[in-house]
Write a protein that holds these residues in place. Structure first.
Motif, PDB file in Angstrom:
ATOM      1  N   UNK A   9       5.621  -4.228   3.398  1.00 22.37           N
ATOM      2  CA  UNK A   9       4.864  -5.214   2.600  1.00 22.37           C
ATOM      3  C   UNK A   9       3.201  -5.259   2.709  1.00 22.37           C
ATOM      4  N   UNK A  10       2.966  -4.985   4.012  1.00 24.47           N
ATOM      5  CA  UNK A  10       1.539  -5.082   4.238  1.00 24.47           C
ATOM      6  C   UNK A  10       0.859  -3.686   3.521  1.00 24.47           C
ATOM      7  N   UNK A  11       1.647  -2.674   3.198  1.00 23.71           N
ATOM      8  CA  UNK A  11       1.159  -1.477   2.582  1.00 23.71           C
ATOM      9  C   UNK A  11       1.010  -1.720   1.027  1.00 23.71           C
ATOM     10  N   UNK A  12       1.854  -2.643   0.438  1.00 21.47           N
ATOM     11  CA  UNK A  12       1.976  -2.783  -1.057  1.00 21.47           C
ATOM     12  C   UNK A  12       0.936  -3.760  -1.260  1.00 21.47           C
ATOM     13  N   UNK A  13       0.570  -4.668  -0.367  1.00 21.57           N
ATOM     14  CA  UNK A  13      -0.324  -5.900  -0.707  1.00 21.57           C
ATOM     15  C   UNK A  13      -1.656  -5.055  -0.525  1.00 21.57           C
ATOM     16  N   UNK A  14      -1.855  -3.975   0.108  1.00 23.53           N
ATOM     17  CA  UNK A  14      -3.174  -3.514   0.191  1.00 23.53           C
ATOM     18  C   UNK A  14      -3.458  -2.426  -1.085  1.00 23.53           C
ATOM     19  N   UNK A  15      -2.400  -1.907  -1.726  1.00 21.34           N
ATOM     20  CA  UNK A  15      -2.577  -1.100  -2.929  1.00 21.34           C
ATOM     21  C   UNK A  15      -2.328  -1.660  -4.331  1.00 21.34           C
TER      22      UNK A  15
END
Length: 113
Positions: A107-113
């Protein structure tokens, strides 16, 4: 080397070894004992160094290197296992906890991209 220097070094190393053995026996904690064993290894290395210097033998240098390496690796290994870990890191994660942690990271990686 003069005999006086050899005797002085021998007496000091023997005193260090005796004091370290008393610390190994008394403790009170495991880390105190680990440090005392490390001091014992250092005293043994010192005695072998004095013997090597007095007799002029250079074939003891590899033995000294191995003893130093074994003493260092042993101390670090024992200290790692004797050190207290935080409470949240003391248990093995369940499959559900692993899946939850993976979901958070994704979820954190998706928010960053």
């Amino acid at each position: 080397m003069s005999v006086g220097v050899l005797i002085t070094c021998g007496v000091l190393l023997t005193a260090a070894a005796i004091l370290a053995m008393s610390r190994v026996e008394r403790g009170p904690s495991m880390l105190d004992r680990i440090v005392a064993i490390d001091v014992m290894v250092a005293a043994i290395i010192g005695c072998l160094t004095i013997l090597s210097a007095w007799s002029g033998r250079v074939d003891l240098v590899p033995v000294l290197m191995v003893l130093a390496l074994v003493g260092f690796v042993g101390s670090v290994t024992l200290a790692r296992f004797a050190a207290a870990e935080p409470e949240e890191e003391r248990h093995i994660l369940t499959p559900e906890e692993i899946a939850e942690a993976d979901a958070k990271v994704r979820a954190e990686l998706e928010e960053e991209s």
